[in-house]
Design an enzyme around this catalytic site. Structure first.
Site, PDB file in Angstrom:
ATOM      1  N   HIS A 308      -4.319  -1.794  -4.858  1.00  0.00           N
ATOM      2  CA  HIS A 308      -5.459  -2.259  -5.656  1.00  0.00           C
ATOM      3  C   HIS A 308      -5.086  -3.560  -6.339  1.00  0.00           C
ATOM      4  O   HIS A 308      -3.924  -3.744  -6.724  1.00  0.00           O
ATOM      5  CB  HIS A 308      -5.830  -1.210  -6.713  1.00  0.00           C
ATOM      6  CG  HIS A 308      -7.204  -1.407  -7.252  1.00  0.00           C
ATOM      7  ND1 HIS A 308      -7.465  -2.237  -8.309  1.00  0.00           N
ATOM      8  CD2 HIS A 308      -8.388  -0.912  -6.850  1.00  0.00           C
ATOM      9  CE1 HIS A 308      -8.759  -2.232  -8.537  1.00  0.00           C
ATOM     10  NE2 HIS A 308      -9.352  -1.451  -7.671  1.00  0.00           N
ATOM     11  N   ASP A 366     -10.533   5.619  -3.011  1.00  0.00           N
ATOM     12  CA  ASP A 366     -11.046   5.897  -1.673  1.00  0.00           C
ATOM     13  C   ASP A 366     -10.140   6.803  -0.854  1.00  0.00           C
ATOM     14  O   ASP A 366     -10.495   7.205   0.248  1.00  0.00           O
ATOM     15  CB  ASP A 366     -11.248   4.577  -0.908  1.00  0.00           C
ATOM     16  CG  ASP A 366     -12.364   3.761  -1.522  1.00  0.00           C
ATOM     17  OD1 ASP A 366     -13.350   4.371  -1.954  1.00  0.00           O
ATOM     18  OD2 ASP A 366     -12.239   2.532  -1.577  1.00  0.00           O
TER      19      ASP A 366
HETATM   20  N1  CMC Z   1      -1.011  -1.284   3.056  1.00  0.00           N
HETATM   21  C1  CMC Z   1       0.099  -2.047   3.299  1.00  0.00           C
HETATM   22  N2  CMC Z   1       0.428  -3.129   2.581  1.00  0.00           N
HETATM   23  C2  CMC Z   1      -0.390  -3.475   1.585  1.00  0.00           C
HETATM   24  C3  CMC Z   1      -1.549  -2.745   1.269  1.00  0.00           C
HETATM   25  C4  CMC Z   1      -1.842  -1.610   2.054  1.00  0.00           C
HETATM   26  N3  CMC Z   1      -2.924  -0.879   1.799  1.00  0.00           N
HETATM   27  N4  CMC Z   1      -2.172  -3.318   0.238  1.00  0.00           N
HETATM   28  C5  CMC Z   1      -1.439  -4.396  -0.110  1.00  0.00           C
HETATM   29  N5  CMC Z   1      -0.357  -4.489   0.707  1.00  0.00           N
HETATM   30  C6  CMC Z   1       0.708  -5.486   0.621  1.00  0.00           C
HETATM   31  C7  CMC Z   1       0.265  -6.816   1.185  1.00  0.00           C
HETATM   32  O1  CMC Z   1       0.587  -6.924   2.558  1.00  0.00           O
HETATM   33  C8  CMC Z   1       1.016  -7.790   0.324  1.00  0.00           C
HETATM   34  O2  CMC Z   1       2.348  -7.856   0.799  1.00  0.00           O
HETATM   35  P1  CMC Z   1       3.178  -9.246   0.660  1.00  0.00           P
HETATM   36  O3  CMC Z   1       3.272  -9.521  -0.813  1.00  0.00           O
HETATM   37  O4  CMC Z   1       4.496  -8.928   1.285  1.00  0.00           O
HETATM   38  O5  CMC Z   1       2.389 -10.276   1.396  1.00  0.00           O
HETATM   39  C9  CMC Z   1       1.077  -7.106  -1.041  1.00  0.00           C
HETATM   40  O6  CMC Z   1       0.951  -5.690  -0.769  1.00  0.00           O
HETATM   41  C10 CMC Z   1      -0.053  -7.527  -1.981  1.00  0.00           C
HETATM   42  O7  CMC Z   1      -1.283  -7.388  -1.273  1.00  0.00           O
HETATM   43  P2  CMC Z   1      -2.526  -8.342  -1.465  1.00  0.00           P
HETATM   44  O8  CMC Z   1      -3.396  -8.226  -0.267  1.00  0.00           O
HETATM   45  O9  CMC Z   1      -2.051  -9.707  -1.866  1.00  0.00           O
HETATM   46  O10 CMC Z   1      -3.180  -7.663  -2.733  1.00  0.00           O
HETATM   47  P3  CMC Z   1      -4.684  -7.813  -3.196  1.00  0.00           P
HETATM   48  O11 CMC Z   1      -4.692  -7.525  -4.647  1.00  0.00           O
HETATM   49  O12 CMC Z   1      -5.247  -9.120  -2.736  1.00  0.00           O
HETATM   50  O13 CMC Z   1      -5.446  -6.670  -2.366  1.00  0.00           O
HETATM   51  C11 CMC Z   1      -6.464  -4.636  -1.750  1.00  0.00           C
HETATM   52  C12 CMC Z   1      -5.863  -5.456  -2.903  1.00  0.00           C
HETATM   53  C13 CMC Z   1      -7.135  -3.405  -2.331  1.00  0.00           C
HETATM   54  C14 CMC Z   1      -7.526  -5.465  -1.005  1.00  0.00           C
HETATM   55  C15 CMC Z   1      -5.323  -4.221  -0.787  1.00  0.00           C
HETATM   56  O14 CMC Z   1      -4.380  -3.409  -1.458  1.00  0.00           O
HETATM   57  C16 CMC Z   1      -5.853  -3.501   0.454  1.00  0.00           C
HETATM   58  O15 CMC Z   1      -6.246  -4.139   1.423  1.00  0.00           O
HETATM   59  N6  CMC Z   1      -5.881  -2.117   0.421  1.00  0.00           N
HETATM   60  C17 CMC Z   1      -6.470  -1.355   1.504  1.00  0.00           C
HETATM   61  C18 CMC Z   1      -7.987  -1.341   1.355  1.00  0.00           C
HETATM   62  C19 CMC Z   1      -8.460  -0.423   0.235  1.00  0.00           C
HETATM   63  O16 CMC Z   1      -8.018   0.702   0.096  1.00  0.00           O
HETATM   64  N7  CMC Z   1      -9.430  -0.921  -0.560  1.00  0.00           N
HETATM   65  C20 CMC Z   1     -10.060  -0.161  -1.616  1.00  0.00           C
HETATM   66  C21 CMC Z   1      -9.752  -0.689  -2.983  1.00  0.00           C
HETATM   67  S1  CMC Z   1     -10.219   0.488  -4.284  1.00  0.00           S
HETATM   68  C22 CMC Z   1     -11.919   0.693  -4.141  1.00  0.00           C
HETATM   69  C23 CMC Z   1     -12.683  -0.541  -4.451  1.00  0.00           C
HETATM   70  O17 CMC Z   1     -12.547  -1.079  -5.536  1.00  0.00           O
HETATM   71  O18 CMC Z   1     -13.481  -0.953  -3.597  1.00  0.00           O
END
Ligand code: CMC
Length: 431
Positions: A308, A366
């Site tokens: 998140h 989720d």
């Molecule tokens: N699985 C594997 N690696 C992950 C994941 C994951 N679910 N989420 C983040 N990472 C890694 C990512 O690869 C990155 O690694 P590095 O620093 O080595 O490049 C690091 O963690 C930070 O990720 P980010 O994408 O920069 O973080 P963000 O804050 O931009 O993204 C997120 C947050 C929710 C989009 C992401 O965690 C994700 O894609 N999660 C899966 C989708 C999900 O479950 N979404 C629902 C969110 S809660 C409900 C809502 O509010 O809608």
């Protein structure tokens, strides 16, 4: 607007600029850069708004490090346990928990707006039967501006109030009808003697040939899912609603924009994607393979329902959801649900892996919600529409707050331009 208590100083090209700092009631200080461009001639750069507060708000607060979510100061776990969705709607909309008579009046206002304009049926019928219910919802909610002209004037507080109630009241009918249309069954009209969650379940699962007996335990679980999704401060879809509304667009168009944004798998679409992932994993012995894929930088796969932007600890909603999943499956007499088994073992495996703990990736709301919704009989395509209907009150509350804010002005981010500089047009035969 908060009063500035201290300043930060920016040194740039031998000059210094004072930037006021505001202290929120809780949470990190906020630097005011509004005059930065006018005074210093520079923009700030923050793709994804990771360090940018776009508004002030009194509705919802998240402490991502503690894993805390407060609505008007009340913790989400207390609201999920002791309150119910319409009471939480009142709290989000008006700022305080209602008295018994205020709640009765609010519930009756919502209940009396659950029907859709009859002509809207024909609007639904224009979609292909195999349309995703979210596609139908984006279209139908946007089309409300064509059916309810008397609540589109955002300068009129009464019209804003009517639009808010209409959206909260009609969203279950719209989501249920999107589902009915998608499955080829006749639309079921709302029934005002039922509570909000029971009415939604009945509109989804009742058919003319057989009345649907609402199980009060499932209705309670449904209501809890609505409550857990009700608001989440300035997330992508809420910010979309605020940005759309900053131009003066009508509320139905703005909420349709929020629904469109919610649909993406990084946001509300994650609940569908998560259940599909758990099904694909299928059995605990395949978990290591998927964990390795999630860690592989060359593989776009991510663990859905994990991670998140704000929570760097357990999402407090996921804790309640996990407990609710156990309760619902138990009550339905579902023993050894393989998807729940995979989810629990996947969570344990990820939390034992330094990749996830070091990056502070924990289960989010989720991760377990789809398991409950599936046990209730919903197909995966309905998971995100249910998120959308639950979040409507959050969008509406934030929209109302924004319209009432004297500082409200059109949202217009700037950019770091890296394209070509000025050049002359070249005739086609010379290229
Ligand atoms: N699985 C594997 N690696 C992950 C994941 C994951 N679910 N989420 C983040 N990472 C890694 C990512 O690869 C990155 O690694 P590095 O620093 O080595 O490049 C690091 O963690 C930070 O990720 P980010 O994408 O920069 O973080 P963000 O804050 O931009 O993204 C997120 C947050 C929710 C989009 C992401 O965690 C994700 O894609 N999660 C899966 C989708 C999900 O479950 N979404 C629902 C969110 S809660 C409900 C809502 O509010 O809608």
């Amino acid at each position: 607007m908060a009063e500035s208590t201290k300043n930060a100083t920016l040194q740039l090209d031998g000059k210094s600029f004072d930037l006021p700092i505001y202290s929120p009631t809780v949470g990190p200080d906020v630097l005011d850069i509004r005059k930065l461009y006018a005074d210093a001639g520079v923009f700030t750069y923050d793709p994804g708004f990771t360090s940018t507060a776009a508004c002030d708000s009194t509705i919802t607060f998240i402490d991502g490090d503690k894993g805390e979510l407060l609505h008007r100061g009340y913790p989400i776990d207390q609201l999920a346990e002791k309150s119910h969705y319409l009471e939480v709607c009142y709290l989000l909309l008006y700022g305080e928990l209602p008295s018994a008579s205020e709640l009765e009046d609010f519930e009756s206002r919502v209940t009396n707006h659950t029907m859709l304009h009859e002509q809207m049926q024909y609007f639904f019928r224009g979609f292909r039967r195999d349309a995703h219910p979210m596609a139908i919802m984006v279209g139908v909610v946007g089309a409300m501006s064509a059916f309810y002209h008397d609540s589109t004037d955002i300068t009129d507080p009464w019209q804003r109030e009517v639009a808010s109630i209409r959206l909260i009241a009609k969203m279950p009918t719209i989501a249920a009808w999107a589902y009915k249309y998608h499955t080829g069954q006749p639309f079921v009209y709302p029934r005002n003697d039922l509570d909000y969650a029971s009415n939604f379940l009945r509109m989804c699962f009742s058919v003319p040939a057989e009345e649907y007996e609402v199980n009060p335990i499932l209705a309670r679980a449904m209501d809890r899912i609505f409550t857990l999704h009700a608001d989440h401060e300035q997330n992508a879809s809420t910010s979309t609603v605020r940005l759309a509304s900053s131009s003066g667009a009508n509320p139905f168009a703005c909420i349709a924009a929020g629904i469109a944004c919610l649909w993406g798998p990084a946001h509300g679409g994650a609940n569908q994607a998560c259940l599909e992932m758990l099904r694909e994993i299928g059995s605990p012995n395949r978990i290591p393979e998927f964990i390795e894929r999630a860690k592989d930088k060359n593989d776009p796969f991510r663990l859905m329902g994990f991670g998140h932007r704000v929570y760097k600890n357990f999402d407090p909603r996921a804790k309640v959801m996990k407990q609710s999943a156990d309760e619902v499956l138990d009550l339905l007499g579902v023993e050894n649900n393989p998807t729940l088994q995979v989810a629990k073992e996947l969570e344990a495996a990820a939390l034992a892996d330094p990749y996830f703990t070091e990056k502070k990736l924990f289960p989010n709301v989720d991760f377990y919600s789809g398991i409950i919704l599936e046990a209730m009989g919903f197909p995966t395509s309905m998971f995100t529409p249910i998120f959308a209907l639950s979040r409507t009150v959050g969008w509406v509350s934030q929209w109302k707050e924004m319209i009432g804010d004297p500082q409200n002005k059109i949202g217009r981010p700037r950019q770091l331009y890296l394209g070509e500089t000025l050049r002359d047009y070249v005739d086609i035969e010379k290229r």
